[in-house]
Design an enzyme around this catalytic site. Structure first.
Site, short mmCIF file in Angstrom:
data_model
loop_
_atom_site.label_atom_id
_atom_site.label_comp_id
_atom_site.label_asym_id
_atom_site.label_seq_id
_atom_site.Cartn_x
_atom_site.Cartn_y
_atom_site.Cartn_z
N ARG A 1 -42.32 25.46 -7.33
CA ARG A 1 -41.05 25.83 -7.99
C ARG A 1 -40.12 26.55 -7.02
O ARG A 1 -38.89 26.46 -7.14
CB ARG A 1 -41.31 26.66 -9.25
CG ARG A 1 -40.04 27.19 -9.90
CD ARG A 1 -40.18 27.48 -11.39
NE ARG A 1 -41.38 28.24 -11.71
CZ ARG A 1 -41.56 29.53 -11.41
NH1 ARG A 1 -40.64 30.20 -10.77
NH2 ARG A 1 -42.68 30.13 -11.74
N TYR B 1 -14.98 17.45 -15.92
CA TYR B 1 -16.13 16.82 -16.55
C TYR B 1 -16.36 17.49 -17.91
O TYR B 1 -16.61 18.69 -17.97
CB TYR B 1 -17.35 16.96 -15.64
CG TYR B 1 -18.61 16.46 -16.29
CD1 TYR B 1 -18.75 15.12 -16.62
CD2 TYR B 1 -19.64 17.33 -16.58
CE1 TYR B 1 -19.90 14.67 -17.23
CE2 TYR B 1 -20.80 16.88 -17.19
CZ TYR B 1 -20.92 15.55 -17.52
OH TYR B 1 -22.05 15.10 -18.14
N ASP C 1 -16.27 20.77 -7.69
CA ASP C 1 -17.09 19.65 -8.15
C ASP C 1 -16.54 18.41 -7.45
O ASP C 1 -15.47 17.92 -7.79
CB ASP C 1 -17.01 19.52 -9.68
CG ASP C 1 -17.85 18.36 -10.22
OD1 ASP C 1 -18.22 17.46 -9.44
OD2 ASP C 1 -18.11 18.35 -11.44
C1 LIG Z 1 -22.05 13.62 -14.39
C2 LIG Z 1 -21.20 14.72 -13.90
C3 LIG Z 1 -21.62 16.05 -13.98
C4 LIG Z 1 -22.94 16.43 -14.60
O1 LIG Z 1 -23.99 15.97 -13.83
P1 LIG Z 1 -25.45 15.58 -14.44
O2 LIG Z 1 -26.19 15.11 -13.24
O3 LIG Z 1 -25.23 14.54 -15.49
O4 LIG Z 1 -26.02 16.83 -15.03
C5 LIG Z 1 -20.77 17.02 -13.47
N1 LIG Z 1 -19.58 16.71 -12.92
C6 LIG Z 1 -19.15 15.43 -12.83
C7 LIG Z 1 -17.81 15.15 -12.22
C8 LIG Z 1 -19.93 14.40 -13.33
O5 LIG Z 1 -19.49 13.14 -13.26
#
Ligand SMILES: *Cc1c(COP(=O)(O)O)cnc(C)c1O
Length: 381
Positions: A52, A104, A177
Site C-alpha cells: 500500500r 469534469y 486537470d
Molecule cells: C474521467 C475524468 C476524470 C475522472 O477520472 P476517473 O479516472 O474516471 O476517476 C477527471 N477529469 C477528467 C477531465 C476526466 O475526463
C-alpha cells in the site's frame, strides 16, 4: 546518449528505455508482492515494506510521466477522481478554493457533495476569463486554484501561465486537470502550474480497459510529501496489473494522440459546414474563443475531443447518437475507439452543458469513416 536530449515520443515508446537487469527482458515484470523482506538488522534498506505504501510496478510509469510532464515526481492513484480528491484532502479544512464552472462534472459534483461538507469553500468561476479568476482569489485564504484545459465538455481554454500568476500572487497553488490535453500537447508545469492531474483512464492508458489517475508535481515540497502520505495511508492505490497495462498504453501515447488530433480537426471542420449543425466546439477552430490561447500553450494539435450542438435540441442530439454505427454510444474518452455521448443526460442540473450537445471522443479509426458515419446520422434527422 544523454536521455535528457531525447524527444518525449522516444521516451514514451521505449518506456524510458529500461530493461529488466536480471533477465534482459525488454518489458519490465509485474510485481504482485504485497510485502517485502526486512534486512536481518530490522531495516528496510531496499526501501520497500508493504504494497500500500509503494509498488515497484509503479516506478516506470511514474518516472515516464514525470519525464513527459517535465516534473519532479509523480504518483499513480486508483482513479483520476482519487488523484483529484487527494489534492483537496490535503488542504487545510477552511481552505478557499477556486474551481471552473466548466469542468469534469464528476469532480464538480464531488466538490459540492463532499469537499464543501467538510469545510472547504469552493468558488466556481468562468476560468476562461482571467479577470474572473483574479476577482475570485483571496490573498492568504485561497489555497488552491483548480483549472481544466481544454475543459469538459465545452472545451473552453484557460491560460495556464495567466492562472499560475494569479494563484501564486495570492499564495495559492495551481493544479491543472490536463486529461484532455495530455503531455503530448501541453506541459502545464512549463507554464507555471504546481501540480498536473490526469485521469490516466483516458489517453494515458488509451484502451478503455484501466481506471487510473495520476499527479505530477513541479517540486518535492511539503505539500507533495503530504500527497504521498495521503495515498499510502488513504489507500487509493492502483493494482499491479493496472499499472503494467497503463505503462503499456503510454508507450503508444504519441501516435494515438497525434492521430486523434488530426482526425478531430478534420471532423470539426467537416461538421462546421453541415447545415444541421448549430455549433462545433473545438479549440482548433479559429472561431473558438479559446483558440489563440490554445495555440500558445498546445503544441502539435488541439486534442481529440470536440462537441457538436445540433439544430433541433435534445431530441435531435439523442436521435443522432442513436443512428451512428461506427461511433460507440458510451461515456468516457481517450480510447482508440471513437465514442459519442449526449452529455446533458449524464450531468446534473447545475451543469453548463446545452441540451443539444453531443460530446465526441475521436479514436484512431480512419477519419473518413468517422465523418461519413456522423454525416449520415445527422443528415437523416
Ligand atoms: C474521467 C475524468 C476524470 C475522472 O477520472 P476517473 O479516472 O474516471 O476517476 C477527471 N477529469 C477528467 C477531465 C476526466 O475526463
Amino acid at each position: 546518449m544523454n536521455r535528457k536530449t531525447l524527444h518525449p515520443a522516444t521516451l514514451a515508446a521505449q518506456a524510458l528505455g529500461s530493461t529488466d537487469a536480471s533477465t534482459g527482458a525488454v518489458v519490465l515484470p509485474i510485481h504482485t508482492a504485497t510485502t517485502f523482506l526486512r534486512d536481518p538488522d530490522n531495516q528496510y534498506r531496499r526501501g520497500r515494506s508493504y504494497g500500500r505504501a509503494d509498488n515497484p510496478t509503479y516506478d516506470q510509469p511514474q518516472a515516464l510521466l514525470t519525464a513527459l510532464e517535465g516534473g519532479a515526481a509523480s504518483l499513480l492513484f486508483s482513479s483520476g477522481m482519487a488523484a483529484a480528491a487527494a489534492v483537496f484532502h490535503c488542504l487545510p479544512r477552511d481552505a478557499h478554493v477556486v474551481a471552473p464552472q466548466v469542468m469534469y462534472w464528476g469532480l464538480r459534483n464531488w466538490l459540492r457533495n463532499f469537499a464543501e461538507a467538510w469545510g472547504i469553500e469552493v468558488e466556481f468561476v468562468d476560468a476562461a476569463a482571467l479577470d474572473a479568476l483574479r476577482r475570485a482569489v483571496r490573498a492568504d485564504r485561497t489555497r488552491l486554484v483548480w483549472i481544466e484545459t481544454p475543459a469538459n465538455p465545452l472545451w473552453s481554454v484557460t491560460d495556464i501561465a495567466g492562472a499560475a500568476e494569479i494563484a501564486h500572487a495570492a499564495g495559492a497553488l495551481l493544479a491543472v486537470d490536463s486529461t484532455a490535453a495530455t503531455p503530448v500537447l501541453t506541459r502545464p508545469l512549463d507554464f507555471g502550474a504546481d501540480l498536473v492531474m490526469h485521469s490516466a483512464t483516458k489517453y494515458l492508458n488509451g484502451h478503455s480497459d484501466v481506471i487510473a489517475g495520476s499527479l505530477t508535481t513541479t517540486r518535492e515540497d511539503g505539500f507533495w510529501a503530504r500527497l504521498c502520505a495521503a495515498r499510502s495511508s488513504g489507500g487509493a492505490v492502483l493494482g499491479s496489473f493496472e499499472a503494467y497495462l497503463l505503462l503499456r498504453g503510454m508507450r503508444t501515447l504519441f501516435p494515438r494522440v497525434e492521430r486523434a488530433c488530426r482526425s478531430a480537426q478534420q471532423i470539426a471542420e467537416a461538421l462546421s459546414r453541415h447545415p444541421r449543425v448549430l455549433e462545433v466546439l473545438y479549440p482548433g477552430l479559429p472561431k473558438h474563443p479559446g483558440h489563440a490561447v490554445a495555440a500558445r500553450q498546445m503544441t502539435g494539435g488541439f486534442g481529440g475531443m470536440l462537441s457538436v450542438r445540433l439544430n433541433g435540441g435534445a431530441e435531435a442530439a439523442i436521435v443522432a447518437a442513436a443512428r451512428v454505427e461506427i461511433w460507440k454510444r458510451a461515456t468516457s474518452l481517450g480510447g482508440v475507439e471513437s465514442l459519442i455521448e449526449h452529455r446533458a443526460s449524464v450531468e446534473g442540473a447545475d451543469s453548463p452543458v446545452p441540451a443539444d450537445l453531443l460530446r465526441l471522443s475521436v479514436g484512431i479509426e480512419d477519419p473518413a469513416d468517422l465523418i461519413s458515419d456522423l454525416e449520415s446520422a445527422i443528415g437523416s434527422l
